[in-house]
Design an enzyme around this catalytic site. Sequence first.
Site, PDB file in Angstrom:
ATOM      1  N   LYS A 171      -8.214   2.670 -11.514  1.00  0.00           N
ATOM      2  CA  LYS A 171      -7.146   2.635 -10.511  1.00  0.00           C
ATOM      3  C   LYS A 171      -6.394   1.311 -10.653  1.00  0.00           C
ATOM      4  CE  LYS A 171      -6.064   2.026  -5.712  1.00  0.00           C
ATOM      5  NZ  LYS A 171      -6.564   1.514  -4.436  1.00  0.00           N
ATOM      6  N   ASN A 280     -10.811   3.038   2.672  1.00  0.00           N
ATOM      7  CA  ASN A 280     -11.949   2.126   2.760  1.00  0.00           C
ATOM      8  C   ASN A 280     -12.108   1.587   4.179  1.00  0.00           C
ATOM      9  OD1 ASN A 280     -14.032   0.373   1.227  1.00  0.00           O
ATOM     10  ND2 ASN A 280     -12.870  -1.106   2.422  1.00  0.00           N
TER      11      ASN A 280
END
Length: 328
Positions: A171, A280
Amino acid sequence: MIEVTLNGAPHRLAPGTSIAGLLGLLDLDATKVAVERNLEIVPRSTFGAVSLTAGDRLEIVHFVGGGDHDTAGDDGWEVAGRKFASRLIVGTGKYKDFAQNAAALAASGAEIVTVAVRRVNVMDKGQPMLTDFIDPKKYTYLPNTAGCFTGDDAVRTLRLAREAGGWNLVKLEVLGEARTLYPDMAETLRATEVLVKDGFDVMVYCADDPIAAKKLEDLGACAIMPLGSLIGSGLGIQNPVTIRMIVEGAKVPVLVDAGVGTASDAAAAMELGCAGVLMNTAIAEAKDPILMARAMRLAVESGRLAYRAGRMARRRYADPSSPLAGLI
């Protein structure tokens, strides 16, 4: 004992065992299977009468759902040739410890976890490591470039990640400045081009800009990840129209990355047609991260189902569910 071949593998049986007897030994319901013996279908009504002999070749089959069985009714997704059932990707930062992180990951049902690349603490060899709690053989690690503010730093970081763990699916995020953590799209585009040429499969964090998203795809990005809102803000999806445009124009998976605060935000992203959601802080900073992880799992699943079902049309005025004709 005699030996037969059962579904391609050798199998030993007592002489005179019938097909019905074999099914009983295998704990299989005779009404739910079909049996082929030496390339000929055996009628179910004769299972008890047909005795097996040495050398028989048997195939026992049953019906399964097309593709992977999924009790949630989802259809899975694919990125860079890899298939996943869960459309939720979770991070590994901000938890009180690795044990809580691992417990939240299990509750989320996620199969991919993002990991930051940081220097090893050579002064404290006994310090716990993420891999001690989250097995990279069980979960797909997705190295990211969190904290990188130049394309060169991001490329260098991911090259190190590939050397350390062999990870090719990565990523990319290149940040513009610290206050907003908004992506620097010029540097992001440059780094994407370098990484793709270097053989990486690059999932790219980007602005919610359909034009920039298309440029990333043209450069070879394997997934486009527009922000829902600022990283860690919990503000939810601020520009659903542009994200929907990105989804409609992309030939690669589009995942909302950043800004999700609660389960309804995750569901909203999926209802736009996104392939998945990455988060997250929304889980890690919840009062009960484990419970929130489960809520996010259900929200992603329900949002995807709602998208597949197709929502009703919006109307400017009321439309009664029950007919008005025939009222008393």
